[in-house]
Structures are given as structure tokens and as C-alpha cells.
Design a protein around this motif. Sequence first.
Motif, short mmCIF file in Angstrom:
data_model
loop_
_atom_site.label_atom_id
_atom_site.label_comp_id
_atom_site.label_asym_id
_atom_site.label_seq_id
_atom_site.Cartn_x
_atom_site.Cartn_y
_atom_site.Cartn_z
N ASN A 206 0.80 -1.22 0.00
CA ASN A 206 0.00 0.00 0.00
C ASN A 206 0.83 1.28 0.00
N LEU A 207 2.13 1.19 0.24
CA LEU A 207 3.01 2.36 0.16
C LEU A 207 4.00 2.23 -1.01
N GLY A 208 3.69 1.32 -1.92
CA GLY A 208 4.64 1.04 -2.99
C GLY A 208 5.75 0.13 -2.47
N VAL A 209 6.91 0.22 -3.11
CA VAL A 209 8.07 -0.54 -2.63
C VAL A 209 8.85 0.36 -1.68
N THR A 210 8.95 -0.08 -0.42
CA THR A 210 9.52 0.76 0.63
C THR A 210 10.63 0.02 1.36
N LEU A 211 11.70 0.73 1.64
CA LEU A 211 12.74 0.16 2.48
C LEU A 211 12.25 0.06 3.92
N ILE A 212 12.59 -1.05 4.58
CA ILE A 212 12.20 -1.23 5.98
C ILE A 212 13.40 -1.74 6.78
N THR A 213 13.30 -1.58 8.08
CA THR A 213 14.21 -2.28 8.97
C THR A 213 13.67 -3.70 9.13
N PRO A 214 14.47 -4.74 8.86
CA PRO A 214 13.96 -6.12 8.88
C PRO A 214 13.37 -6.51 10.23
N TYR A 215 12.39 -7.41 10.18
CA TYR A 215 11.84 -8.04 11.38
C TYR A 215 12.59 -9.36 11.62
N GLY A 216 12.90 -9.65 12.86
CA GLY A 216 13.65 -10.86 13.17
C GLY A 216 13.01 -11.71 14.24
N VAL A 217 13.28 -13.00 14.17
CA VAL A 217 12.90 -13.97 15.19
C VAL A 217 14.16 -14.73 15.57
N LYS A 218 14.42 -14.89 16.85
CA LYS A 218 15.68 -15.48 17.29
C LYS A 218 15.43 -16.73 18.15
N ASP A 219 16.53 -17.46 18.39
CA ASP A 219 16.54 -18.60 19.30
C ASP A 219 15.39 -19.56 19.05
N VAL A 220 15.33 -20.08 17.83
CA VAL A 220 14.26 -21.01 17.46
C VAL A 220 14.66 -22.43 17.87
N TRP A 221 13.78 -23.07 18.64
CA TRP A 221 13.95 -24.46 19.05
C TRP A 221 12.86 -25.30 18.38
N ARG A 222 13.23 -26.52 18.01
CA ARG A 222 12.27 -27.43 17.38
C ARG A 222 12.28 -28.76 18.12
N ALA A 223 11.11 -29.22 18.54
CA ALA A 223 10.94 -30.56 19.10
C ALA A 223 10.24 -31.42 18.05
N LYS A 224 10.84 -32.58 17.73
CA LYS A 224 10.35 -33.36 16.60
C LYS A 224 10.23 -34.84 16.97
N LEU A 225 9.24 -35.48 16.37
CA LEU A 225 9.11 -36.93 16.39
C LEU A 225 9.29 -37.40 14.96
N GLY A 226 10.25 -38.31 14.76
CA GLY A 226 10.57 -38.69 13.39
C GLY A 226 10.59 -40.18 13.19
N ALA A 227 10.54 -40.57 11.93
CA ALA A 227 10.65 -41.96 11.54
C ALA A 227 11.63 -42.04 10.38
N SER A 228 12.35 -43.14 10.29
CA SER A 228 13.32 -43.29 9.20
C SER A 228 13.46 -44.75 8.82
N ILE A 229 13.97 -44.96 7.62
CA ILE A 229 14.35 -46.28 7.16
C ILE A 229 15.81 -46.20 6.75
N ARG A 230 16.59 -47.22 7.16
CA ARG A 230 18.05 -47.18 6.95
C ARG A 230 18.49 -48.47 6.27
N PHE A 231 19.42 -48.32 5.32
CA PHE A 231 19.99 -49.43 4.60
C PHE A 231 21.48 -49.50 4.88
N ALA A 232 21.98 -50.65 5.33
CA ALA A 232 23.41 -50.85 5.55
C ALA A 232 24.00 -51.54 4.32
N PHE A 233 25.28 -51.25 4.06
CA PHE A 233 25.93 -51.79 2.85
C PHE A 233 27.16 -52.62 3.23
#
Length: 233
Positions: A206-233
Amino acid sequence: MYLRALLSALIAACLCPGPASAQETGPFAGLDISGGVAGGSSDTTNGGAFGTGVVGDVEFGETVGIGGHIGYRYTPEFSVSLSYRHIRGDIGWIADYSVSKSKFEGTATSDVILLGANYDLRLSHATTASFGAAAGLSFNSFRDIVEMTADTRIFGAVVEDHTKLAPAAQIGAGIRHTIAPNVAVSLDATLAYTGGFETGNTRSGNLGVTLITPYGVKDVWRAKLGASIRFAF
């Protein structure tokens, strides 16, 4: 839905008697899928076109990750691996400009590369408990971030995409079960630190293309439950 079905199948496999153990030393490779939650905060107090936006109420949606790994088992207990995972989820926050507030919504993705070490403890002929730690880099990106009024959700602008490089680390534990010679499936729970995110320095709207000071998010933690299949050689 797909992750839930895969986890159910893997749990069923782990409850079945296993065949001879997979190869105890040598190279291996596998495919991974995960689902989880994420959290982070922000110390941005000068965001936006006029440098007055104070960021708060940071909220991450549920995340989905896909990837793979390669590694080498030096002993039946000890192995090292190099992994890659692409993680994607929704992101939102509020920016307070004193006289008005804007809501931001979009997508947060992380492309994570980790070098890890793992220790396995045999529980039965075909099942092991696995414990690991890893460190590496995360390429964190904000994509398709839309700015709108916080109360009426009227469109304001699209914020420029941006990718930020950050350190990453992970610890985890899981159960691995051999389902065929040299083939194993696993269920894993992990906690990972993937650093911070930042928008680009322009907005288009709505203001055209405007320079801004960036917005930031810090210290991101992720808790995950995963599944995998593995092949040995």
C-alpha cells in the motif's frame, strides 16, 4: 496424516520378531520424515518502514520435515553420520507501532545440515536404543510473509523473502528395529536449536516498494518426532 500412518506402521514393525541383525560395521544411508513443533522469540524493536515496530506474539505452526542421511558404523555401538533435512511450517507475529498494529503471517523453512555421532545400546537380537548428538548449520528462510492490519486483517504489503545462516545443534534418542537383513526402521525424538530468522529489507504494497528495517525472530527451538528407514551396505 501421512506421518501418523508411517509411525503406526513402524511401531507395528518394532513389535514383530526381527530377523538377523543388520550389518554391524560399515556404511549406511537412510531417508527421514518428521513432524513437530517450534518456538522462538524476537528482540526487534525498530522494525518496519518507520523503524518503530516492536515485534511480539511470535507463533509457529506445526512443522513437517523430510530429508536423508549417510554415515559409517565403526563398531556395533558407535557411528557417525551427515544429515540433511528440509523443515517447513507456518509463522506469525504482531508488530506494534504505538499508534497501530500489524499482523504478519507466512512460512518459515529451515534447510539443516548436521554432522553427528551416535551410540547404540542393544536391547534384543533385532532392536537397539539409539542416543545421538549433532552440530552444523541451518539456512533459515522467511517466505511469502504478508502484512495486514491486526484487527481487520486488511492487506498491507508483502515483505521481501530472506535467508539467514545460523548455527544448529541437535540431541535425540530413539528405537531402531531390524526388519530385514541390512534394513532397519526407527522412531526418534529430537530437540534441535536452529538459530534465527530475518525478513528482507523491503515491503511491497500500500506504500509502494519501501525500504524497511527487517523483522527478526531469534533462538528457534524445534521438538520433533521422526521416523526413518536405513539401509546398511
